[in-house]
Motif scaffolding. Structure first.
Motif, short mmCIF file in Angstrom:
data_model
loop_
_atom_site.label_atom_id
_atom_site.label_comp_id
_atom_site.label_asym_id
_atom_site.label_seq_id
_atom_site.Cartn_x
_atom_site.Cartn_y
_atom_site.Cartn_z
N PHE A 112 0.83 -1.20 0.00
CA PHE A 112 0.00 0.00 0.00
C PHE A 112 0.87 1.25 0.00
CE2 PHE A 112 -1.94 3.39 2.55
CZ PHE A 112 -3.12 3.60 1.86
N ALA A 113 0.54 2.22 -0.87
CA ALA A 113 1.31 3.47 -0.91
C ALA A 113 0.39 4.62 -1.30
CB ALA A 113 2.45 3.35 -1.92
N LEU A 114 0.62 5.78 -0.68
CA LEU A 114 -0.15 6.98 -1.00
C LEU A 114 0.48 7.72 -2.17
CD1 LEU A 114 -0.78 8.40 2.60
CD2 LEU A 114 -2.46 7.28 1.12
N THR A 115 -0.38 8.30 -3.00
CA THR A 115 0.11 9.20 -4.04
C THR A 115 0.41 10.56 -3.41
OG1 THR A 115 -2.10 10.00 -4.58
CG2 THR A 115 -1.35 8.02 -5.73
N ASP A 116 0.93 11.47 -4.21
CA ASP A 116 1.20 12.81 -3.68
C ASP A 116 -0.09 13.46 -3.19
OD1 ASP A 116 3.85 12.53 -4.21
OD2 ASP A 116 3.81 13.65 -6.12
N HIS A 117 -1.18 13.29 -3.96
CA HIS A 117 -2.47 13.82 -3.52
C HIS A 117 -2.94 13.12 -2.24
CE1 HIS A 117 -2.79 15.08 -7.87
NE2 HIS A 117 -3.10 16.21 -7.23
#
Length: 312
Positions: free
Chosen positions: A76-81
């Protein structure tokens, strides 16, 4: 300048629509996803099904028009937004978490004057618990309790002389609101030196020859009607609006009286009064809590009602 002002107005209206139409529950779900490092863990933490959490995330991304997180071989990884929104969601969660503390602090500082009008000697654990809860939640509140004949209590609430009324046998005025509080059951009692002491009778007609102590105008109509049906009180031994004084007369051996069981229960248990009848079936006096929503002082009454325990 005009074009700039129009552009600023358009942007302001657009921002308002964005906030107004946003489902804030989706922000909460996203915060849980970030906090629990993924949809699967968030679903377990929230006791929800994984598809429901995934659907909430998709709806939020669709509304924002941005991809917020990615799942792949690396996990799991978050985008910049997503990173930016996660920071905002964490701040919102912290603010909401402090809301109860802020509200409690406001309650602690509220100075509320609550005027209660009631008939004498009400015995109600539900009423007592509400008073205790009110005093705890609003420590700066000032409570005043006025004892009055029950026919006057509804008028006191209607005229603003009382915020809350406690009375039996209400006339159910359409301008007032009524909350059932409890029911009183009745029996005939006397003092320990009276000839009828410790002699339970079911012969109600025979009691018509006894001298009765009467509560006067504090006696509910349903109770008075029952008493008069059997001729009780045709001979009067005494009268008082004060139940303490009624008990004094009875304990001195002056007559018998038809009274609420809970009112005389301590004296019955202590042997200061004696039962002449068992609890009378079919004679229940319903007691109501009365308020006036149209009163300028209804705020105090509404806060009291909020703390009234549910009926058991």
């Amino acid at each position: 300048m005009a074009n700039r002002a129009e552009r600023q107005l358009s942007e302001s209206l657009s921002a308002r629509r964005f906030v107004r139409n946003l489902d804030w529950n989706l922000i909460k779900v996203f915060h849980e996803i970030v906090k629990n490092d993924g949809v699967t863990n968030a679903a377990k933490a929230m006791s929800r099904q994984q598809p429901a959490v995934s659907s909430a995330l998709k709806r939020l991304e669709d509304y924002l028009g941005k991809i917020l997180c990615e799942r792949g071989p690396g996990g799991f990884a978050l985008t910049d937004h997503g990173i930016q929104l996660a920071e905002l969601a964490a701040k919102l969660d912290q603010l909401i978490g402090s809301l109860q503390t802020v509200l409690d602090e406001i309650d602690n500082e509220l100075t509320i004057q609550l005027q209660i009008a009631t008939v004498g000697n009400i015995v109600s654990d539900r009423f007592d618990r509400t008073i205790r809860a009110f005093a705890v939640k609003y420590p700066r509140a000032e409570l005043s309790i006025h004892v009055a004949p029950y026919p006057q209590i509804e008028d006191m609430v209607l005229n603003g002389d009382a915020d809350v009324g406690i009375c039996p046998d209400p006339r159910m005025d359409s301008r007032l609101s009524y909350e059932f509080l409890f029911s009183e059951r009745h029996l005939v009692v006397c003092g320990p030196t009276h000839p009828l002491a410790n002699r339970i009778t079911a012969d109600f007609e025979a009691l018509a020859d006894e001298a009765f102590v009467i509560p006067g105008t504090d006696e509910a109509q349903i109770v008075k009607n029952f008493r008069l049906r059997y001729g009780w009180g045709r001979r009067k031994a005494g009268q008082s609006l004060d139940y303490g004084e009624l008990k004094r007369l009875l304990m001195a051996g002056v007559g018998v009286a038809l009274l609420p069981n809970d009112t005389v229960l301590p004296e019955l248990e202590q042997g200061k009064l004696c039962a002449v009848t068992d609890l009378i079936n079919g004679l229940e006096d319903d007691i109501f809590l009365v308020t006036n929503a149209a009163s300028p002082r209804y705020f105090a009454a509404s806060k009291f009602l909020e703390l009234l325990p549910p009926r058991e």
